[in-house]
Design a protein around this motif. Structure first.
Motif, PDB file in Angstrom:
ATOM      1  N   PHE A  26       0.864  -1.183   0.000  1.00 10.26           N
ATOM      2  CA  PHE A  26       0.000   0.000   0.000  1.00 10.26           C
ATOM      3  C   PHE A  26       0.895   1.225   0.000  1.00 10.26           C
ATOM      4  CE2 PHE A  26      -2.580   3.346   2.015  1.00 10.26           C
ATOM      5  CZ  PHE A  26      -3.605   3.389   1.087  1.00 10.26           C
ATOM      6  N   ARG A  27       0.835   1.931  -1.117  1.00 13.26           N
ATOM      7  CA  ARG A  27       1.751   3.036  -1.337  1.00 13.26           C
ATOM      8  C   ARG A  27       3.177   2.520  -1.196  1.00 13.26           C
ATOM      9  NH1 ARG A  27      -1.435   8.514   0.762  1.00 13.26           N
ATOM     10  NH2 ARG A  27      -2.989   8.417  -0.924  1.00 13.26           N
ATOM     11  N   GLU A  28       3.993   3.128  -0.339  1.00 15.73           N
ATOM     12  CA  GLU A  28       5.413   2.758  -0.326  1.00 15.73           C
ATOM     13  C   GLU A  28       5.741   1.645   0.665  1.00 15.73           C
ATOM     14  OE1 GLU A  28       4.919   5.725   2.943  1.00 15.73           O
ATOM     15  OE2 GLU A  28       4.121   5.447   0.918  1.00 15.73           O
ATOM     16  N   ARG A  29       4.715   1.035   1.303  1.00 13.53           N
ATOM     17  CA  ARG A  29       4.975   0.055   2.351  1.00 13.53           C
ATOM     18  C   ARG A  29       4.485  -1.340   1.964  1.00 13.53           C
ATOM     19  NH1 ARG A  29       2.639   4.058   6.989  1.00 13.53           N
ATOM     20  NH2 ARG A  29       1.099   4.307   5.330  1.00 13.53           N
ATOM     21  N   MET A  30       5.263  -2.352   2.339  1.00 12.99           N
ATOM     22  CA  MET A  30       4.935  -3.743   2.024  1.00 12.99           C
ATOM     23  C   MET A  30       4.957  -4.570   3.308  1.00 12.99           C
ATOM     24  SD  MET A  30       6.653  -6.332  -0.788  1.00 12.99           S
ATOM     25  CE  MET A  30       8.275  -6.474  -0.011  1.00 12.99           C
ATOM     26  N   VAL A  31       3.895  -5.349   3.501  1.00 11.59           N
ATOM     27  CA  VAL A  31       3.787  -6.239   4.655  1.00 11.59           C
ATOM     28  C   VAL A  31       3.266  -7.591   4.174  1.00 11.59           C
ATOM     29  CG1 VAL A  31       3.477  -4.471   6.430  1.00 11.59           C
ATOM     30  CG2 VAL A  31       1.483  -5.310   5.157  1.00 11.59           C
ATOM     31  N   SER A  32       3.431  -8.597   5.013  1.00 13.48           N
ATOM     32  CA  SER A  32       3.015  -9.944   4.628  1.00 13.48           C
ATOM     33  C   SER A  32       2.194 -10.604   5.722  1.00 13.48           C
ATOM     34  CB  SER A  32       4.244 -10.808   4.323  1.00 13.48           C
ATOM     35  OG  SER A  32       4.995 -10.276   3.256  1.00 13.48           O
ATOM     36  N   GLY A  33       1.329 -11.524   5.304  1.00 12.43           N
ATOM     37  CA  GLY A  33       0.574 -12.347   6.236  1.00 12.43           C
ATOM     38  C   GLY A  33      -0.720 -11.709   6.711  1.00 12.43           C
ATOM     39  N   THR A  34      -1.644 -12.550   7.171  1.00 16.48           N
ATOM     40  CA  THR A  34      -2.941 -12.062   7.631  1.00 16.48           C
ATOM     41  C   THR A  34      -2.818 -11.211   8.887  1.00 16.48           C
ATOM     42  OG1 THR A  34      -3.264 -14.147   8.829  1.00 16.48           O
ATOM     43  CG2 THR A  34      -4.236 -13.983   6.641  1.00 16.48           C
ATOM     44  N   THR A  35      -1.769 -11.428   9.684  1.00 17.14           N
ATOM     45  CA  THR A  35      -1.606 -10.634  10.899  1.00 17.14           C
ATOM     46  C   THR A  35      -1.275  -9.173  10.604  1.00 17.14           C
ATOM     47  OG1 THR A  35       0.711 -11.314  11.056  1.00 17.14           O
ATOM     48  CG2 THR A  35      -0.907 -12.592  12.320  1.00 17.14           C
ATOM     49  N   SER A  36      -0.900  -8.877   9.366  1.00 15.88           N
ATOM     50  CA  SER A  36      -0.581  -7.496   8.993  1.00 15.88           C
ATOM     51  C   SER A  36      -1.825  -6.708   8.568  1.00 15.88           C
ATOM     52  CB  SER A  36       0.439  -7.475   7.848  1.00 15.88           C
ATOM     53  OG  SER A  36      -0.130  -7.980   6.645  1.00 15.88           O
ATOM     54  N   ILE A  37      -2.976  -7.366   8.445  1.00 14.01           N
ATOM     55  CA  ILE A  37      -4.167  -6.706   7.918  1.00 14.01           C
ATOM     56  C   ILE A  37      -4.653  -5.540   8.787  1.00 14.01           C
ATOM     57  CG2 ILE A  37      -6.616  -7.049   7.389  1.00 14.01           C
ATOM     58  CD1 ILE A  37      -5.840  -9.744   6.172  1.00 14.01           C
ATOM     59  N   PRO A  38      -4.660  -5.646  10.130  1.00 12.84           N
ATOM     60  CA  PRO A  38      -5.060  -4.467  10.915  1.00 12.84           C
ATOM     61  C   PRO A  38      -4.191  -3.247  10.622  1.00 12.84           C
ATOM     62  CG  PRO A  38      -5.102  -6.425  12.290  1.00 12.84           C
ATOM     63  CD  PRO A  38      -4.465  -6.831  10.998  1.00 12.84           C
ATOM     64  N   MET A  39      -2.887  -3.459  10.470  1.00 14.94           N
ATOM     65  CA  MET A  39      -1.992  -2.366  10.131  1.00 14.94           C
ATOM     66  C   MET A  39      -2.321  -1.805   8.755  1.00 14.94           C
ATOM     67  SD  MET A  39       2.182  -2.522   9.789  1.00 14.94           S
ATOM     68  CE  MET A  39       2.400  -2.954  11.514  1.00 14.94           C
ATOM     69  N   LEU A  40      -2.556  -2.689   7.796  1.00 17.29           N
ATOM     70  CA  LEU A  40      -2.923  -2.282   6.446  1.00 17.29           C
ATOM     71  C   LEU A  40      -4.217  -1.476   6.466  1.00 17.29           C
ATOM     72  CD1 LEU A  40      -2.514  -2.553   3.320  1.00 17.29           C
ATOM     73  CD2 LEU A  40      -3.870  -4.661   3.471  1.00 17.29           C
ATOM     74  N   ALA A  41      -5.205  -1.941   7.207  1.00 18.19           N
ATOM     75  CA  ALA A  41      -6.494  -1.245   7.285  1.00 18.19           C
ATOM     76  C   ALA A  41      -6.333   0.159   7.853  1.00 18.19           C
ATOM     77  CB  ALA A  41      -7.475  -2.051   8.135  1.00 18.19           C
ATOM     78  N   GLU A  42      -5.456   0.307   8.835  1.00 18.95           N
ATOM     79  CA  GLU A  42      -5.231   1.625   9.431  1.00 18.95           C
ATOM     80  C   GLU A  42      -4.557   2.566   8.431  1.00 18.95           C
ATOM     81  OE1 GLU A  42      -5.618   4.644  11.963  1.00 18.95           O
ATOM     82  OE2 GLU A  42      -6.500   2.642  12.149  1.00 18.95           O
ATOM     83  N   TRP A  43      -3.604   2.057   7.665  1.00 22.53           N
ATOM     84  CA  TRP A  43      -2.969   2.880   6.627  1.00 22.53           C
ATOM     85  C   TRP A  43      -4.014   3.370   5.628  1.00 22.53           C
ATOM     86  CZ3 TRP A  43       1.430  -1.136   5.386  1.00 22.53           C
ATOM     87  CH2 TRP A  43       2.385  -1.102   6.420  1.00 22.53           C
ATOM     88  N   VAL A  44      -4.918   2.476   5.247  1.00 22.30           N
ATOM     89  CA  VAL A  44      -5.956   2.844   4.281  1.00 22.30           C
ATOM     90  C   VAL A  44      -6.882   3.908   4.870  1.00 22.30           C
ATOM     91  CG1 VAL A  44      -7.938   2.006   2.967  1.00 22.30           C
ATOM     92  CG2 VAL A  44      -5.857   0.632   3.073  1.00 22.30           C
ATOM     93  N   ARG A  45      -7.270   3.725   6.126  1.00 24.04           N
ATOM     94  CA  ARG A  45      -8.142   4.715   6.776  1.00 24.04           C
ATOM     95  C   ARG A  45      -7.491   6.099   6.790  1.00 24.04           C
ATOM     96  NH1 ARG A  45      -9.204   0.665  10.969  1.00 24.04           N
ATOM     97  NH2 ARG A  45     -11.252  -0.256  10.615  1.00 24.04           N
ATOM     98  N   GLU A  46      -6.216   6.148   7.147  1.00 26.16           N
ATOM     99  CA  GLU A  46      -5.510   7.419   7.206  1.00 26.16           C
ATOM    100  C   GLU A  46      -5.461   8.083   5.827  1.00 26.16           C
ATOM    101  OE1 GLU A  46      -1.742   6.366   8.783  1.00 26.16           O
ATOM    102  OE2 GLU A  46      -2.468   6.106  10.850  1.00 26.16           O
ATOM    103  N   ALA A  47      -5.155   7.284   4.803  1.00 24.42           N
ATOM    104  CA  ALA A  47      -5.090   7.826   3.451  1.00 24.42           C
ATOM    105  C   ALA A  47      -6.461   8.267   2.960  1.00 24.42           C
ATOM    106  CB  ALA A  47      -4.500   6.785   2.491  1.00 24.42           C
ATOM    107  N   ALA A  48      -7.494   7.498   3.311  1.00 28.63           N
ATOM    108  CA  ALA A  48      -8.867   7.845   2.898  1.00 28.63           C
ATOM    109  C   ALA A  48      -9.315   9.169   3.524  1.00 28.63           C
ATOM    110  CB  ALA A  48      -9.816   6.721   3.263  1.00 28.63           C
ATOM    111  N   GLN A  49      -8.933   9.398   4.769  1.00 30.87           N
ATOM    112  CA  GLN A  49      -9.292  10.647   5.436  1.00 30.87           C
ATOM    113  C   GLN A  49      -8.665  11.840   4.722  1.00 30.87           C
ATOM    114  OE1 GLN A  49      -8.109  10.131   9.516  1.00 30.87           O
ATOM    115  NE2 GLN A  49      -9.865   8.846  10.029  1.00 30.87           N
ATOM    116  N   ASP A  50      -7.444  11.671   4.269  1.00 30.62           N
ATOM    117  CA  ASP A  50      -6.766  12.749   3.551  1.00 30.62           C
ATOM    118  C   ASP A  50      -7.489  13.090   2.241  1.00 30.62           C
ATOM    119  OD1 ASP A  50      -4.869  12.892   5.506  1.00 30.62           O
ATOM    120  OD2 ASP A  50      -3.408  11.627   4.464  1.00 30.62           O
ATOM    121  N   ILE A  51      -8.043  12.041   1.596  1.00 33.03           N
ATOM    122  CA  ILE A  51      -8.737  12.252   0.324  1.00 33.03           C
ATOM    123  C   ILE A  51     -10.111  12.866   0.554  1.00 33.03           C
ATOM    124  CG2 ILE A  51      -9.841  11.037  -1.605  1.00 33.03           C
ATOM    125  CD1 ILE A  51      -7.483   9.093  -1.537  1.00 33.03           C
ATOM    126  N   GLN A  52     -10.827  12.380   1.557  1.00 36.38           N
ATOM    127  CA  GLN A  52     -12.185  12.845   1.825  1.00 36.38           C
ATOM    128  C   GLN A  52     -12.143  14.219   2.480  1.00 36.38           C
ATOM    129  OE1 GLN A  52     -13.452   9.496   4.175  1.00 36.38           O
ATOM    130  NE2 GLN A  52     -14.359   8.447   2.433  1.00 36.38           N
TER     131      GLN A  52
END
Length: 220
Positions: free
Chosen positions: A194-220
């Motif tokens: 997601f953007r410049e960051r790469m993570v692996s495994g299902t345990t990384s999904i909460p972190m990924l979701a938070e990155w998306v939320r932060e980016a979405a707030q910037d757009i909205q």
């Protein structure tokens, strides 16, 4: 509906958080002396290029794209599909998934043929539906004919689909994805960018979701 989707995502993320907590407890009290972080975050300098092509699930015009390197026979990938759907549903029209093939052929005998079939469904604009069907019925992969999946997800020209499955072009696209993943040091599935960051495994999904939320707030 929005509350339902938000609750669904929360439930998925809670499960992932429990898994992460379990891993942390195991690391602290299970006798391991390793100080390595549970979730490694790598940097991807060419992330825009990586997100620019691939099989898109969602709106091609979505400003935020999650890239996933995945394998249709990977159990963790099937689990992550549900969480990724919830993330996209929380941010409609803003987030799309860019699917990249990374079949682990040494351990999953049918992963490459499944990827080929999905690419051929994609030639008739049914990649997303085929992708979902494969993960929803993962235990049937290798036993159920690829044509049957195609029929069920609405691939219209089944003759063209079957010819495609035997052709070289889907294999070339998959090989390109695998080469890209190897160049990025992807070693397992699922791996997310997601953007410049790469993570692996299902345990990384909460972190990924938070990155998306932060980016979405910037757009909205």
């Amino acid at each position: 509906m929005k509350n339902f989707l938000s609750n669904a995502l929360t439930g998925v993320l809670v499960v992932c958080a429990v898994i992460v907590t379990g891993l942390l407890v195991r690391r602290e009290f299970g006798g391991s002396k390793s100080t390595s972080p549970v979730i490694a975050v790598d940097s991807v300098a060419n992330w825009k290029e990586v997100a620019a092509t691939g099989s898109i699930i969602g709106s091609p015009d979505a400003p935020l794209k999650i890239v996933e390197f995945s394998d249709f026979q990977c159990p963790s990938c099937a689990q992550s599909r549900i969480a990724l759907e919830a993330i996209r549903a929380e941010h409609p029209d803003i987030v799309a998934l860019v699917y990249r093939h990374f079949p682990l052929t040494d351990i999953h005998a049918h992963a490459l043929p499944a990827a080929i079939a999905a690419e051929c469904a994609g030639e008739q604009d049914r990649f997303g539906a085929y992708h979902d069907a494969l993960f929803q019925h993962q235990d049937s992969i290798g036993a159920k004919p690829w044509r049957r999946y195609a029929e069920e997800v609405g691939v219209k020209d089944l003759t063209a689909f079957e010819k495609c499955v035997q052709a070289e072009r889907p294999r070339a696209r998959i090989a390109s994805d695998m080469a890209l993943g190897q160049g990025l040091s992807v070693s397992g599935t699922p791996t997310f960018i997601f953007r410049e960051r790469m993570v692996s495994g299902t345990t990384s999904i909460p972190m990924l979701a938070e990155w998306v939320r932060e980016a979405a707030q910037d757009i909205q």
